[in-house]
Each structure stands twice: as structure tokens, then as C-alpha cells.
Write an enzyme that holds these catalytic residues in place. Structure first.
Site, PDB file in Angstrom:
ATOM      1  N   SER A 222     -86.396 -30.318 -48.830  1.00  0.00           N
ATOM      2  CA  SER A 222     -85.412 -31.110 -49.577  1.00  0.00           C
ATOM      3  C   SER A 222     -85.686 -30.950 -51.054  1.00  0.00           C
ATOM      4  CB  SER A 222     -85.519 -32.592 -49.191  1.00  0.00           C
ATOM      5  OG  SER A 222     -84.758 -33.409 -50.074  1.00  0.00           O
TER       6      SER A 222
ATOM      7  N   TYR B 170     -90.138 -40.391 -47.874  1.00  0.00           N
ATOM      8  CA  TYR B 170     -89.382 -39.182 -47.555  1.00  0.00           C
ATOM      9  C   TYR B 170     -89.778 -38.035 -48.485  1.00  0.00           C
ATOM     10  CZ  TYR B 170     -85.330 -36.141 -46.749  1.00  0.00           C
ATOM     11  OH  TYR B 170     -84.521 -35.075 -46.453  1.00  0.00           O
TER      12      TYR B 170
END
Length: 243
Positions: free
Chosen positions: A141, A154
Site C-alpha cells: 500500500s 495498517y
């Protein structure tokens, strides 16, 4: 070295979002897709139907990728069905927005068990079993390298995925296997909620967020022989939002 045609592609978390798009994008090239899912069999069946409609073929495989025994069973079953795997897209993941001080142990374990542990042991199985010309793509990501409040857990898990990618590329390269990662920004359909969509859309000069298929087709490009000298890279796909 050219890969057999059609290739056998394992896509984890293929029941929705980026995984669904990647499965369809590989199918458009005529590939055979092992459609993995954890819980949503109905969505996985819809992905398989879309794969077949796009010109590919495939089969469904269920496994909980937060458990090492399940990862090994998944690979056993895919190899028993197709005899080989040419491309692996480690896409399964979990996310949640929460301040660090508000993040529960359950949230932490869910994200790190799936995003990091699941990716690590899928890499392990893939590197053990794949041969010359194999390709592994991890789903990292942009938040693995760009910190953002309320996404600390995350972000940390995806930073780990990016480093695992680079380490795996060093090891797997000795067997002729390439390992890279895609690093998407927010995409639709995906895990992002409406609030994040509204926040993210203005970060890109294109004034939109990405589409899952744009990530899926990047995976197809990375897996092609045209990128045979590309390994150990984290490839952003975010419309210049985080560059």
C-alpha cells in the site's frame, strides 16, 4: 524464460475489490486462475464466473490465510488441481481505521496475522514450489511508506509487506523467481469508506481515486516477460497522490 501459456495464476482474496479485478485481468490474457477466498463463497463464485466470461478458466479454493496450516493446504490443493503455479498475487489483507491509542489487540492481530503472517508464509510456499520464471506479486500500500493518522496498525503491516518483498526478491532470484509489490492508493471497489474517498480524491492531481482494475492490470504487466528484469520493486499506483 517464457512462461507456459496459459499460465496458472493464484490470486488470494479474489472474492472482491483488487483481487476480483486481478483475477479478471489475468483471465483476459487466457490464464487459468486459482480463485482463493476465505469466507464469501458466493462472491468467489461470482469472480470465477467473471473469469470464465473474460476468456480464462479456473477453480475455487477456500483457506484461512492467517493460519500457516491453511496456507500449506491451499498450495497443496492448487498444485494437485493444476500441477503448477506460474504467478502468485498475495492480495488477501485486512484494514481498519483507528488511532493507535484506540486500536484493540483483536484489530492488531487480525491485520498482522493476515497482512504480514499470511504474506510471509505464502511467500515461503511459493518460493519452495515455483520454478524458473515464476512471478510473485504482493499487495502492499502507499500507506506502507506514507504515514497517516488513524491507520498506524495498517501502515505498519504494509511497511512489513514491502520489506518482505525486497528480502524475498533477493532469495527467490537465485531460483529465477521475480518478486515485486504493488502499492495502491485507495481504489473502488475496495476497503475504503466514503469518508476516506472524500479525503483522498483531492490528493491526486487527477481529482479522483483509482479503480481496482487499474491495479489488476498493473499486476498483469508486472507478471509479463516484458518486465523480466524487474524484481524487488514496490510499484506505486496512486495517480501521483503520494509521490
Amino acid at each position: 524464460m517464457s512462461k507456459p501459456s496459459p499460465r496458472v495464476v493464484l490470486v488470494t482474496g479474489a472474492s472482491g475489490g483488487i483481487g476480483n479485478a486481478a483475477a479478471i485481468a489475468f483471465a483476459e490474457k487466457g490464464d487459468t486462475v486459482a480463485v482463493h477466498y476465505s469466507a464469501s463463497e458466493a462472491k468467489a463464485k461470482a469472480t470465477l464466473e467473471a473469469v470464465e466470461k473474460a476468456g480464462g478458466s479456473g477453480a475455487l479454493f477456500q483457506a484461512d490465510l492467517s493460519r500457516v496450516s491453511e496456507i500449506r493446504r491451499l498450495y497443496d490443493e492448487v498444485y494437485a488441481r493444476f500441477g503448477r503455479v506460474d504467478v502468485v498475487f498475495n492480495n488477501s489483507g485486512a484494514g481498519a481505521e483507528a488511532l493507535i491509542q484506540d486500536t484493540s489487540e483483536e484489530q492488531y492481530d487480525r491485520m498482522f496475522d493476515l497482512n504480514v503472517k499470511g504474506t510471509f508464509f505464502s511467500l515461503q510456499e511459493a518460493i519452495k514450489r515455483m520454478g524458473q520464471g515464476g512471478v510473485i506479486i504482493n499487495n502492499s500500500s502507499v500507506l506502507g511508506s506514507h504515514p497517516m493518522a488513524t491507520t498506524g496498525c495498517y501502515c505498519g503491516s504494509k511497511a512489513a509487506v514491502s520489506m518482505l518483498t525486497k528480502c524475498a526478491a533477493k532469495e527467490a532470484g537465485e531460483k529465477g523467481i521475480r518478486v515485486n509489490a504493488v502499492a495502491p492508493g485507495p481504489v473502488l471497489p475496495g476497503m475504503v469508506g466514503e469518508d476516506m474517498v472524500n479525503r483522498m480524491v483531492n490528493l491526486s492531481p487527477f481529482k479522483r481515486i483509482g479503480e481496482a482494475m487499474e491495479v489488476g492490470r498493473l499486476c498483469v504487466a508486472i507478471a509479463s516477460d516484458d518486465m523480466s528484469w524487474v524484481s524487488g520493486q514496490i510499484i506505486g499506483v496512486d495517480g501521483a497522490a503520494f509521490c
